[in-house]
Design an enzyme around this catalytic site. Structure first.
Site, mmCIF file in Angstrom:
data_model
loop_
_atom_site.group_PDB
_atom_site.id
_atom_site.type_symbol
_atom_site.label_atom_id
_atom_site.label_comp_id
_atom_site.label_asym_id
_atom_site.label_seq_id
_atom_site.Cartn_x
_atom_site.Cartn_y
_atom_site.Cartn_z
ATOM 1 N N LYS A 1 -5.945 -1.209 6.991
ATOM 2 C CA LYS A 1 -6.230 -1.539 5.592
ATOM 3 C C LYS A 1 -7.136 -2.765 5.450
ATOM 4 C CE LYS A 1 -3.697 1.799 3.977
ATOM 5 N NZ LYS A 1 -4.278 2.929 3.195
ATOM 6 N N HIS B 1 -10.631 13.013 0.610
ATOM 7 C CA HIS B 1 -11.795 12.948 1.497
ATOM 8 C C HIS B 1 -12.854 13.988 1.140
ATOM 9 C CE1 HIS B 1 -10.085 10.224 4.616
ATOM 10 N NE2 HIS B 1 -8.942 10.723 4.172
ATOM 11 N N HIS C 1 -0.622 11.444 -0.817
ATOM 12 C CA HIS C 1 -0.389 10.491 -1.884
ATOM 13 C C HIS C 1 0.287 11.208 -3.054
ATOM 14 C CE1 HIS C 1 -4.018 7.922 -0.334
ATOM 15 N NE2 HIS C 1 -2.963 7.888 0.464
ATOM 16 N N ARG D 1 -2.014 16.536 5.062
ATOM 17 C CA ARG D 1 -1.732 15.136 4.763
ATOM 18 C C ARG D 1 -1.957 14.854 3.281
ATOM 19 N NH1 ARG D 1 -2.576 10.424 8.666
ATOM 20 N NH2 ARG D 1 -2.899 8.560 7.415
ATOM 21 N N ASP D 2 -3.115 15.238 2.787
ATOM 22 C CA ASP D 2 -3.405 15.117 1.362
ATOM 23 C C ASP D 2 -3.048 16.389 0.606
ATOM 24 O OD1 ASP D 2 -4.436 12.548 1.778
ATOM 25 O OD2 ASP D 2 -6.381 13.384 2.338
ATOM 26 N N ASP E 1 2.180 3.309 3.085
ATOM 27 C CA ASP E 1 1.174 4.368 3.053
ATOM 28 C C ASP E 1 1.006 5.043 4.406
ATOM 29 O OD1 ASP E 1 -0.800 5.951 1.774
ATOM 30 O OD2 ASP E 1 -2.361 4.736 2.701
ATOM 31 N N ASP F 1 0.819 -1.201 0.000
ATOM 32 C CA ASP F 1 0.000 0.000 0.000
ATOM 33 C C ASP F 1 0.864 1.266 0.000
ATOM 34 O OD1 ASP F 1 -2.230 1.920 0.846
ATOM 35 O OD2 ASP F 1 -3.261 -0.019 0.858
ATOM 36 N N ARG G 1 -6.968 16.892 11.551
ATOM 37 C CA ARG G 1 -7.715 15.691 11.159
ATOM 38 C C ARG G 1 -7.293 14.442 11.926
ATOM 39 N NH1 ARG G 1 -5.987 13.845 5.187
ATOM 40 N NH2 ARG G 1 -6.558 11.803 6.027
ATOM 41 N N HIS H 1 2.370 8.834 5.403
ATOM 42 C CA HIS H 1 1.485 9.947 5.765
ATOM 43 C C HIS H 1 2.013 10.766 6.938
ATOM 44 C CE1 HIS H 1 -1.793 9.703 3.015
ATOM 45 N NE2 HIS H 1 -2.171 8.487 3.358
ATOM 46 N N ASP I 1 -1.642 0.206 -4.644
ATOM 47 C CA ASP I 1 -2.934 0.840 -4.928
ATOM 48 C C ASP I 1 -2.797 2.315 -5.285
ATOM 49 O OD1 ASP I 1 -2.043 1.405 -2.375
ATOM 50 O OD2 ASP I 1 -4.026 1.309 -1.447
ATOM 51 N N HIS I 2 -1.693 2.949 -4.941
ATOM 52 C CA HIS I 2 -1.429 4.363 -5.239
ATOM 53 C C HIS I 2 -0.036 4.684 -4.731
ATOM 54 C CE1 HIS I 2 -1.892 5.307 -0.975
ATOM 55 N NE2 HIS I 2 -3.010 4.627 -0.990
ATOM 56 N N SER J 1 -6.645 4.718 -1.341
ATOM 57 C CA SER J 1 -6.787 3.286 -1.098
ATOM 58 C C SER J 1 -8.189 2.768 -1.395
ATOM 59 C CB SER J 1 -6.402 2.957 0.346
ATOM 60 O OG SER J 1 -5.040 3.215 0.565
ATOM 61 N N ARG K 1 -15.659 10.755 1.153
ATOM 62 C CA ARG K 1 -15.056 9.468 1.506
ATOM 63 C C ARG K 1 -15.579 9.018 2.863
ATOM 64 N NH1 ARG K 1 -8.563 8.186 1.614
ATOM 65 N NH2 ARG K 1 -8.578 6.837 3.439
ATOM 66 N N ALA K 2 -15.722 7.724 3.024
ATOM 67 C CA ALA K 2 -16.501 7.204 4.140
ATOM 68 C C ALA K 2 -15.725 6.898 5.404
ATOM 69 C CB ALA K 2 -17.207 5.919 3.698
ATOM 70 N N ASP K 3 -14.521 6.351 5.266
ATOM 71 C CA ASP K 3 -13.930 5.662 6.411
ATOM 72 C C ASP K 3 -13.800 6.538 7.641
ATOM 73 O OD1 ASP K 3 -11.961 7.130 5.132
ATOM 74 O OD2 ASP K 3 -10.426 5.585 5.245
ATOM 75 N N ARG K 4 -13.505 7.810 7.471
ATOM 76 C CA ARG K 4 -13.304 8.692 8.624
ATOM 77 C C ARG K 4 -14.561 9.506 8.971
ATOM 78 N NH1 ARG K 4 -8.136 8.464 10.375
ATOM 79 N NH2 ARG K 4 -6.556 7.718 8.906
ATOM 80 N N ARG L 1 -10.916 6.425 12.311
ATOM 81 C CA ARG L 1 -11.547 5.393 11.504
ATOM 82 C C ARG L 1 -11.323 4.024 12.117
ATOM 83 N NH1 ARG L 1 -7.932 5.018 5.946
ATOM 84 N NH2 ARG L 1 -5.946 4.483 6.896
#
Length: 600
Positions: free
Chosen positions: A406, A179, A545, A209-210, A474, A67, A246, A478, A515-516, A120, A328-331, A253
């Site tokens: 992950k 996100h 990323h 981060r992003d 990954d 990852d 964040r 970060h 994946d990236h 991801s 985006r969902a996870d967080r 998450r």
């Protein structure tokens, strides 16, 4: 006994029989992203046919995801992948015809433009489904462009609060596109104001981060200017009410650290935080600290904006509306539970006060199985006929494993945003709990345990498909810690070497990919690619990323010598990998999948 990371070996036990289980089998699936696609019935045409030139075989196929492990054009000291000692990957890269790269960002994974970094979630969607589908960010863009957002049931629901109550927007203030995006936030706020909202409050998480660390002040300044312009033109009251980094508030998450969510709740809902300021820009500039030793944007402590009397300007009250604006969902899952679940069903922390008759929606539905949130503004992507469904229909047993960070990617996202199993008799999902510390402190993460689990799955003889994800490049990438990220890459390379030895011992066929990008570039750069330095002379860390392609390697003792990569798909992306690993099973891939990377 020494293992791949040079430490004491770990003990991992697989389930006694094939029925799948994570280590949290009795809990709701945490890493959801959207409503699972309605799954079509297992029609006869889902039967996979033998491949014309790649024979079936007795051994398993190993698919391993490194990852955040990109193949970057910049090969200097700031590329943790290139500068780390990675003899296993070097050996794979040197095999003629069995190494190439594919695109892992932008249009290749369903994102709006090729300027959008992969992530991801979309990466594992593509890897698992073999298809390129419009993703969350693009779906929101379309909903705003067409106006369909403003006619949705979710929008009608929050509209009841517009005239007499406050509309709160909660999410990540960023244009990283992973996100959320600032233009979507502004578009949604303007949509509310144009349709009658009188009082708007924005509760922000800072990124770093992003997007480049240190950019938070600029984002806040721009948002304040947008609010001021809206107020002047529409005669409303729109302002920032609370915030924080964040990785410090709200955006936990997989239930790794509920205290983050609690701190966010206290700031956003209760108007309570250790730091109070009369405007958000002053808050961010103050909390960042000195230029010599700044606090990272993503770890800024919680703050609340107050009026001249010291009262919080944006508490969430009964009858208000709350919109989570991340796509985006996870967080967003945990904060959704905090807003939506009744006192009887919420025990993660003491909310102190739970606003009544709250009009709560998400930008999207973040967990389809839990129907969470119950109301949302943009319908989720639907991904049908993913590889896991085909494998189950064809009686192919599967083992999937990663650590908490992950695990959802290698299961839920891989399966087309679907929780649960296609066939409990054929599938085993194993989750290794992640450490609850900053990942640069323990860059090894759970690579050793994942390796042991993968080896046992390969050696068990139970599985025809073994799917592994190493999170280290990954998650450590970060943090912006170059040294720790190099260590993470080296650990994963060593563990991959041991896993491949186990695969060869059972005659497996192997596909290794990512994946990236992330660890492949750890410094901010000029447009010409020159590393950027801060005023203190130190490199400006890159924590996001990258747009780099990712490597794909094939091999293994069980792979016939004639099986090579084709050379007529220069623009191939992650979705092309799905048909490739189906082919490695000795089967022809479904016709709806992106073409295989293998010579046919």
């Amino acid at each position: 006994c020494m293992n791949c990371c040079g430490q004491d070996s770990v003990q991992i036990s697989l389930p006694a029989s094939a029925p799948a289980a994570s280590l949290k089998t009795d809990t709701p699936p945490a890493p959801a992203t959207s409503s699972p696609a309605p799954q079509p019935s297992m029609a006869p045409d889902m039967q996979l046919q033998p491949h014309p030139t790649i024979p079936p075989f007795d051994g398993p196929v190993l698919v391993c995801i490194l990852d955040g492990f990109g193949e970057n054009e910049f090969k200097d000291e700031f590329n943790a992948v290139a500068s780390a000692s990675t003899p296993t990957v070097d050996r794979l890269r040197a095999v003629p015809g069995r190494f190439r790269t594919v695109q892992a960002h932008g249009l290749a994974v369903g994102l709006p433009t090729d300027a959008d970094m992969g992530n991801s979630e979309v990466g594992h969607n593509a890897l698992g489904s073999g298809q390129v589908v419009d993703q969350g960010a693009r779906l929101v863009d379309i909903a705003l462009e067409t106006g369909s957002m403003f006619t949705s049931d979710g929008w009608k629901y929050i509209s009841d609060a517009f005239a007499e109550h406050t509309v709160h927007f909660v999410g990540l203030l960023s244009d990283g596109g992973v996100h959320s995006r600032c233009n979507q936030l502004i578009g949604t706020i303007k949509g509310a104001v144009e349709r009658g909202a009188k009082r708007v409050r924005v509760h922000i998480m800072l990124d770093g981060r992003d997007v480049p660390d240190g950019s938070s002040a600029k984002y806040v300044e721009d948002l304040q200017a947008e609010c001021k312009a809206i107020n002047a033109s529409k005669g409303v009251d729109c302002q920032i009410a609370s915030g924080g980094g964040r990785m410090f508030i709200t955006m936990d998450r997989y239930e790794a650290d509920w205290s983050m969510v609690e701190r966010g709740w206290q700031a956003h809902v209760l108007g309570e935080a250790p730091h109070k300021f009369t405007d958000a820009l002053t808050a961010v500039k103050t909390l960042r600290g000195s230029e010599e030793n700044p606090v990272s944007d993503q770890y800024l402590p919680a703050f609340v904006v107050t009026d001249e009397h010291g009262a919080a300007v944006g508490t969430v009250e009964d009858h208000d509306a709350v919109v989570l604006f991340n796509f985006r969902a996870d967080r967003m899952v945990e904060i959704s539970k905090a807003f939506e679940y009744t006192d009887a069903n919420f025990t993660a922390f003491d909310r102190v006060r739970w606003p009544q008759d709250l009009k709560f929606v998400g930008m999207m539905q973040y967990d389809g199985d839990l129907k969470l949130p119950a109301r949302f503004l943009v319908p989720p992507p639907e991904i049908h006929q993913v590889s896991g469904q085909f494998l189950a229909k064809n009686n192919i047993s599967t083992f999937a494993c990663s650590e908490t960070q992950k695990f959802g990617h290698v299961t839920f996202f891989w399966n087309g945003n679907r929780s649960g199993l296609f066939d409990a008799k054929l599938e085993t999902y194993l989750e290794i709990p992640s450490d609850n510390v900053p990942f640069n402190q323990i860059p090894e993460m759970k690579a050793r345990e994942i390796t042991e689990a993968g080896k046992m799955a390969l050696q068990s003889g139970k599985y025809k498909m073994v799917r592994i994800n190493y999170a280290n490049p990954d998650m450590v990438g970060h943090t912006g810690d170059l040294i720790a990220t190099k260590t993470a890459c080296e650990v994963v390379d060593k563990c991959l070497g041991e896993l491949l030895e186990a695969a060869d011992a059972v005659g497996a066929r192997v596909l290794v990919t990512s994946d990236h990008g992330n660890a492949d570039d750890m410094v901010q750069r000029s447009k010409k690619g020159t590393p950027l330095m801060g005023e203190n002379g130190k490199p400006l860390a890159l924590t996001s990323h990258t747009l780099a392609p990712v490597p794909v390697f094939i091999g293994g003792k069980g792979l016939p010598d004639h099986v090579k990569f084709r050379d007529d798909l220069p623009a191939a992306g992650l979705a092309n990998i799905t048909a490739t690993y189906v082919n490695l099973l000795g089967l022809a891939a479904p016709g709806l999948y992106q073409p295989s990377l293998l010579v046919q």
